[in-house]
Design an enzyme around this catalytic site. Structure first.
Site, PDB file in Angstrom:
ATOM      1  N   LYS A   1       0.860  -1.201   0.000  1.00  0.00           N
ATOM      2  CA  LYS A   1       0.000   0.000   0.000  1.00  0.00           C
ATOM      3  C   LYS A   1       0.886   1.237   0.000  1.00  0.00           C
ATOM      4  O   LYS A   1       1.889   1.293   0.734  1.00  0.00           O
ATOM      5  CB  LYS A   1      -0.893  -0.020   1.241  1.00  0.00           C
TER       6      LYS A   1
ATOM      7  N   SER B   1      -9.583   1.842   3.277  1.00  0.00           N
ATOM      8  CA  SER B   1      -8.791   2.596   2.340  1.00  0.00           C
ATOM      9  C   SER B   1      -7.773   1.755   1.557  1.00  0.00           C
ATOM     10  O   SER B   1      -7.247   2.221   0.553  1.00  0.00           O
ATOM     11  CB  SER B   1      -8.029   3.687   3.088  1.00  0.00           C
TER      12      SER B   1
ATOM     13  N   SER C   1      -9.491  -0.447   7.539  1.00  0.00           N
ATOM     14  CA  SER C   1      -9.009  -0.402   6.158  1.00  0.00           C
ATOM     15  C   SER C   1      -8.300  -1.637   5.642  1.00  0.00           C
ATOM     16  O   SER C   1      -7.976  -1.692   4.456  1.00  0.00           O
ATOM     17  CB  SER C   1      -8.090   0.795   5.973  1.00  0.00           C
TER      18      SER C   1
HETATM   19  N1  GLN Z   1     -12.677   4.260   6.767  1.00  0.00           N
HETATM   20  C1  GLN Z   1     -12.063   4.720   7.964  1.00  0.00           C
HETATM   21  C2  GLN Z   1     -11.680   6.165   7.810  1.00  0.00           C
HETATM   22  O1  GLN Z   1     -11.998   6.707   6.815  1.00  0.00           O
HETATM   23  C3  GLN Z   1     -10.870   3.880   8.284  1.00  0.00           C
HETATM   24  C4  GLN Z   1      -9.714   4.193   7.437  1.00  0.00           C
HETATM   25  C5  GLN Z   1      -8.532   3.341   7.765  1.00  0.00           C
HETATM   26  O2  GLN Z   1      -8.646   2.322   8.444  1.00  0.00           O
HETATM   27  N2  GLN Z   1      -7.391   3.771   7.319  1.00  0.00           N
HETATM   28  O3  GLN Z   1     -11.085   6.754   8.657  1.00  0.00           O
END
Ligand code: GLN
Length: 495
Positions: A78, A153, A177
């Site tokens: 990532k 994400s 995420s």
């Molecule tokens: N969807 C969550 C956010 O927008 C988690 C994102 C993540 O785990 N990086 O913060």
């Protein structure tokens, strides 16, 4: 297409001379070039770096040297983990041309274990999002249905594994995420305990909630990757000095017989044998849960009972406060972490500004996307004098209550089974104009980040339309071994 999409099959084939690390990497690159124009999982390829590493592994294989555990395994990372000499963007325009001078510890450890890094994976900007539509570059499409999002994400990390473009990938999980995109794409995703994997070289979103973890096709592969990346790192003072068990050996232990002691976190060797206890909390089956997801998860829990697990109701009474607490803590920390992108130290710098303050403003205005700006504003507000006690401090108190809920539950059960996400993958664009609806995609995952406990998502079924559904297991701090063992037993029984 690589010989087989598991780590051991790949490594064995290389060790036995049936293929080479170079051939495996080339097959992945060919697949990426063919398929990724449509999917959009990769932001940058690292062909030179991959070839050099593959050559090193092939030399070892040819000379009969013992091969390291991930020898020749094609992986991808990532784009929130820095890689030396390899562009790292965090999905943001503000880092569009940023080439880091060092490697993230997790990446360095995978390469030391023989893995071949193919490139960097698309994600929501600074890992903020649940659909990967917040990438400043392009969205990622779900390989299982290209009209749908892969989750986020770490959408690129999940999609790359689901599409067979890499055997395993790394993602980051601040509120879900890793687990939520794993669920949407039908692969395995593991978020370890806070402190289990070094965050050195992970571009910070919310430091007390950020975790690095693997995506893979099988629980065993996730265990193999975790075994390499886990453990104390002197470069990250929050990485824990807790011994790393042999996760792969732990997988083979039966679930209808467990010697773990329930009241304490540490398994006692002398405790009498009993069945593995799986907790089910009604708070994770409330309104908002899609009926098809509910049915699949309930069937999965039934299956666990058939495997010999004892199913035990547990209560996690503060769950309903998790999303608001998460969005206060995460945005507060993000507003502090993102202050460093000022046009001086990294990446983008706005041209033509007449004063320093103007340069900061214009750089940040041009470099950050909408969601990132929204989070910086929310977080700055929550931390401001006069509101700190009402929001940030209150959220931290809720965090303690949530952690206590889990501590209490783990006095009677070994793991807790829940849906990973309330729905299967949604359509691209469906939630883009409604940030609150998007935030609710993490309703079952943020709790583990707030409490720091490990969680894993494994595929457990499909909707009528053929979309994957994920089953989540949550476990005690540093007890990934039990989590992996139950997840593996479930996966074996399903196949
Ligand atoms: N969807 C969550 C956010 O927008 C988690 C994102 C993540 O785990 N990086 O913060």
């Amino acid at each position: 297409m690589p010989t087989d999409l598991t780590i051991q099959a790949t490594r064995n084939a290389i060790a036995e001379g049936r293929t080479t690390a170079a051939a495996q990497a080339e097959q992945c690159f060919a697949r990426i070039k063919k398929e990724d124009a449509e999917i959009g999982a990769f932001l940058t390829l690292s062909e030179e770096r991959a070839r050099a590493q593959a050559e090193r592994i092939d030399k070892m294989a040819a000379s009969g040297e013992p091969l390291p555990p991930l020898a020749g395994v094609p992986i991808a990372i990532k784009d929130v983990m820095v890689t030396r000499g390899l562009r790292t963007t965090a999905g943001s325009k503000i880092l569009e041309n940023f080439v880091p001078p060092y490697d993230c510890t997790a990446v360095a450890r995978l390469e030391a274990a023989g893995a071949v890094v193919l490139g960097k994976l698309n994600c929501d900007e600074f890992a903020m999002g649940s659909s990967t539509e917040n990438s400043a570059y392009h969205p990622v499409r779900n390989p299982r249905d290209k009209t749908r999002v892969p989750g986020g994400s770490s959408g690129g990390s999940a999609a790359a594994v689901a599409a067979g473009m890499a055997i395993a990938t790394l993602g980051s999980d601040t509120g879900g995420s890793i687990r939520q995109p794993a669920s949407f794409c039908g692969v395995v995703g593991l978020k370890p305990t806070y402190g289990r994997v070094s965050r050195f070289g992970l571009i910070a979103f919310a430091s007390s909630l950020d975790h690095i973890g693997p995506f893979a096709n099988t629980v065993k592969d996730a265990a193999l990757v975790l075994r390499e990346i886990a453990g104390r790192d002197p470069m990250d003072s929050t990485s824990a000095e807790v011994p790393v068990p042999d996760y792969v050996a732990e997988l083979e232990k039966p679930v209808d017989e467990h010697s773990g002691q329930l009241s304490a976190g540490v398994p006692a060797r002398e405790a009498p044998a009993r069945r593995m206890r799986v907790g089910v909390a009604k708070e994770y089956f409330g309104s908002g849960l899609d009926p098809e997801v509910r049915a699949a998860v309930e069937t999965a829990i039934q299956k666990l009972a058939e495997l010999g697990c004892e199913i035990v109701p547990v209560s996690l009474p503060h769950t309903e406060y998790a999303i608001p607490a998460y969005y206060i803590v995460a945005t507060a920390e993000a507003s502090a972490n993102l202050a460093r992108y000022d046009g001086v130290r990294y990446g983008l710098r706005a041209r033509g500004a007449r004063t320093l303050a103007e340069m900061y403003r214009e750089t940040r205005d041009a470099g950050f996307g909408m969601e990132v700006k929204r989070r910086i504003m929310l977080g700055t507000y929550a931390l401001s004098a006069g509101y700190y006690d009402a929001y940030y401090l209150k959220a931290q108190k809720v965090r303690t209550l949530l952690t206590r809920d889990f501590d209490d539950a783990f006095k009677t059960v070994d793991v807790i089974a829940t849906p990973t996400a309330p729905t299967a993958a949604f359509k691209l664009g469906e939630k883009l104009d409604d940030p609150l609806a998007m935030y609710l995609a993490d309703i079952y995952t943020v709790t583990a980040n707030l409490a720091g406990i490990p969680g894993i998502s494994v595929p457990c079924g499909e909707t009528r339309e053929g979309l994957p559904i994920g089953l989540q297991f949550l476990g005690r701090h540093f007890d990934e071994a039990t989590l992996l063992r139950v997840a593996h037993a479930f996966e074996q029984a399903r196949n």
